[in-house]
Enzyme design. Structure first.
Site, PDB file in Angstrom:
ATOM      1  N   TYR A 158      41.100  42.905  51.063  1.00  0.00           N
ATOM      2  CA  TYR A 158      39.684  42.819  50.684  1.00  0.00           C
ATOM      3  C   TYR A 158      39.398  41.421  50.165  1.00  0.00           C
ATOM      4  CZ  TYR A 158      35.189  43.592  48.479  1.00  0.00           C
ATOM      5  OH  TYR A 158      33.862  43.492  48.140  1.00  0.00           O
ATOM      6  N   ASP A 239      43.809  34.300  48.200  1.00  0.00           N
ATOM      7  CA  ASP A 239      42.630  34.777  47.485  1.00  0.00           C
ATOM      8  C   ASP A 239      43.106  35.189  46.091  1.00  0.00           C
ATOM      9  OD1 ASP A 239      40.672  36.342  46.319  1.00  0.00           O
ATOM     10  OD2 ASP A 239      40.106  37.341  48.182  1.00  0.00           O
ATOM     11  N   LYS A 266      35.196  36.081  39.824  1.00  0.00           N
ATOM     12  CA  LYS A 266      35.251  37.024  38.703  1.00  0.00           C
ATOM     13  C   LYS A 266      35.163  36.337  37.339  1.00  0.00           C
ATOM     14  CE  LYS A 266      36.326  40.684  41.397  1.00  0.00           C
ATOM     15  NZ  LYS A 266      35.362  41.734  41.660  1.00  0.00           N
TER      16      LYS A 266
HETATM   17  N1  PLP Z   1      38.330  38.696  46.749  1.00  0.00           N
HETATM   18  C1  PLP Z   1      38.886  39.660  46.034  1.00  0.00           C
HETATM   19  C2  PLP Z   1      40.363  39.768  46.000  1.00  0.00           C
HETATM   20  C3  PLP Z   1      38.098  40.551  45.310  1.00  0.00           C
HETATM   21  O1  PLP Z   1      38.668  41.523  44.609  1.00  0.00           O
HETATM   22  C4  PLP Z   1      36.701  40.400  45.355  1.00  0.00           C
HETATM   23  C5  PLP Z   1      35.817  41.314  44.608  1.00  0.00           C
HETATM   24  O2  PLP Z   1      36.178  42.365  44.170  1.00  0.00           O
HETATM   25  C6  PLP Z   1      36.166  39.372  46.133  1.00  0.00           C
HETATM   26  C7  PLP Z   1      37.000  38.529  46.809  1.00  0.00           C
HETATM   27  C8  PLP Z   1      34.689  39.200  46.245  1.00  0.00           C
HETATM   28  O3  PLP Z   1      34.137  38.705  45.074  1.00  0.00           O
HETATM   29  P1  PLP Z   1      32.588  38.908  44.786  1.00  0.00           P
HETATM   30  O4  PLP Z   1      32.401  40.359  44.497  1.00  0.00           O
HETATM   31  O5  PLP Z   1      32.316  38.012  43.624  1.00  0.00           O
HETATM   32  O6  PLP Z   1      31.858  38.491  46.010  1.00  0.00           O
END
Ligand code: PLP
Length: 431
Positions: A158, A239, A266
């Site tokens: 994700y 990520d 975050k």
């Molecule tokens: N990458 C990861 C690993 C995440 O857990 C999340 C959100 O939960 C995101 C990207 C996306 O971030 P945002 O919700 O700020 O778009």
């Protein structure tokens, strides 16, 4: 036809939930008139209708019916500071007093960029408004840098609303041409990289799947990815939107593996909207507006004064390296206690994750890949979620927790005892 025991326990738990929340039910009906399903962020929707919070302080949230909960969800890892931290509020007020969003460069973005690049070992960084955007930009940068078109995410990964790779790609995903890697499957993924090497711009993954279930990448898998991408000129992207909280320099620093780009999000913005991507100078230089053919990177609020100023205070004064280490040690202790409990009662439950991120799964099997949790009983996750709410504890419906700095050891013990009550009450469903 009679309901099976899990189904009937769940139906009963939903009725108990609904009976205690008349205002919440009413507000949900109102919301559903103007937002599809009464919802504007899918993950927050839970049956029979979602919790609706009125206010929050420290590690507690109060819903509009007046029920108070210990908040162990921690805003899916963004709420690391706890609610209404006085220093955060002070920094936010100072930012407001000085003027919101100038439509110009300012010192705030420089200060935050200095802190973020140093802490997470990035040559250069650029800010966005969300983790999704950060990943979209990192992938776009990799494609432009390599002149190749395909990307390799992991099955079960994700990376944001338009980069969701569980249960096959989401229909609302950005239309990247994807070669799906298999998390922790060294040989299959190595072969796929070799097969598509000429077209592959980037490999993107979390060094521990956060939303994907708290599943850690194996050393062998990460070593293989680092070696193969380096040898073939593919950009390796970690990520670290969630995992950066697991070590003062992020999980990559803890592991001693440096990707070419990292993405953040975050908590780094102090609880304001935030995202960032950064890393190798040669790749980031593509965005330098003084160079011919520079890549554009737009975003009205990319350097918004609130996020820049609050993020700087939060990262330098509150989530210090020491605070980070303490918090993750607390999480490790909690995970251990939960797993001891599951062993003692011999139930099909397991707490996965690392440090301050914990995910309770309804299985006793080893969890090393997304497939190990994919077919677990979702209804048991819902049941635990509702039973914990009944005991005044808020976690994600999927069993995910992210401890904030306001969560104490006593709060952790309260969770363990609530989970023990759940086990004793629901034992026949869990063995
Ligand atoms: N990458 C990861 C690993 C995440 O857990 C999340 C959100 O939960 C995101 C990207 C996306 O971030 P945002 O919700 O700020 O778009």
């Amino acid at each position: 036809m009679a309901l099976d025991p899990v189904e009937s326990a769940l139906e009963e738990a939903k009725s108990v939930f609904a009976a205690k929340r008349p205002k919440t039910r009413e507000m949900h009906a109102r919301a559903a008139e103007v937002m599809p399903g009464g919802n504007t962020r899918t993950v927050l929707f839970t049956a029979p209708f979602p919790l609706r919070v009125e206010r929050a302080e420290g590690a507690s949230v109060t819903d509009i019916d007046g029920n108070i909960y210990l908040d162990l969800l921690g805003e899916y890892s963004a709420g690391i500071y706890g609610h209404s931290h006085p220093r955060i509020l002070e920094a936010a007020r100072a930012a407001l007093d000085n003027g919101l969003n100038f439509g110009a460069h300012h010192e705030g973005e420089v200060k935050l960029a200095e802190v973020v690049t140093e802490r997470f070992n990035l040559d250069m960084v650029r800010f966005t408004n969300s983790g999704t955007e950060a990943n979209m930009m990192a992938l776009a940068a990799a494609r432009c840098f390599t002149g190749r078109s395909k990307i390799m995410p992991m099955e079960g990964g994700y990376h944001g609303g338009t980069l969701y790779f569980s249960h096959g790609a989401s229909p609302v995903n950005a239309p990247f041409d994807c070669v799906m890697g298999q998390y922790n499957d060294v040989e299959t993924t190595r072969a796929l990289i070799a097969q598509h090497a000429d077209d592959l711009a980037a490999v993107i993954l979390e060094p521990m799947l956060g939303g994907g279930g708290g599943i850690s990448a194996s050393r062998a898998f990460l070593d293989m990815l680092r070696a193969e991408t380096k040898a073939r000129g593919i950009v390796l992207i970690f990520d670290e939107v969630m995992t950066s909280r697991l070590h003062p320099g992020g999980l990559s620093a803890k592991l001693g593996i440096e990707p070419d780009l990292k993405t953040l999000g975050k908590y780094v913005g102090g609880g304001m909207s935030f995202g960032a991507f950064g890393g190798q100078r040669e790749i980031m230089a593509l965005f330098d507006p003084t160079s011919p053919n520079a890549l554009p990177h737009a975003g009205t609020f990319n350097n918004n004064t609130l996020t820049m100023r609050v993020g700087h205070v939060a990262m330098t004064e509150i989530f210090t390296p020491e605070a980070c280490v303490d918090l993750n040690a607390r999480g490790d202790r909690l995970r251990e206690k939960l797993n001891d409990l599951f062993m003692r009662y011999q139930v099909k439950m397991k707490a996965a994750g690392q440090g301050s991120m914990i995910v309770i799964h309804p299985t006793a099997a080893d969890i090393t890949a997304p497939k190990d949790v994919e077919h677990t009983d979702k209804r048991l996750r819902q049941l635990l979620f509702l039973d914990l709410l009944e005991q005044g504890i808020y976690v994600a419906e999927r069993g995910f927790m992210a401890l904030s700095l306001k969560v104490t050891d006593a709060d952790c013990d309260r969770l363990v005892s609530a989970v023990e009550d759940y086990i004793t009450k629901r034992r026949e469903l869990l063995v």
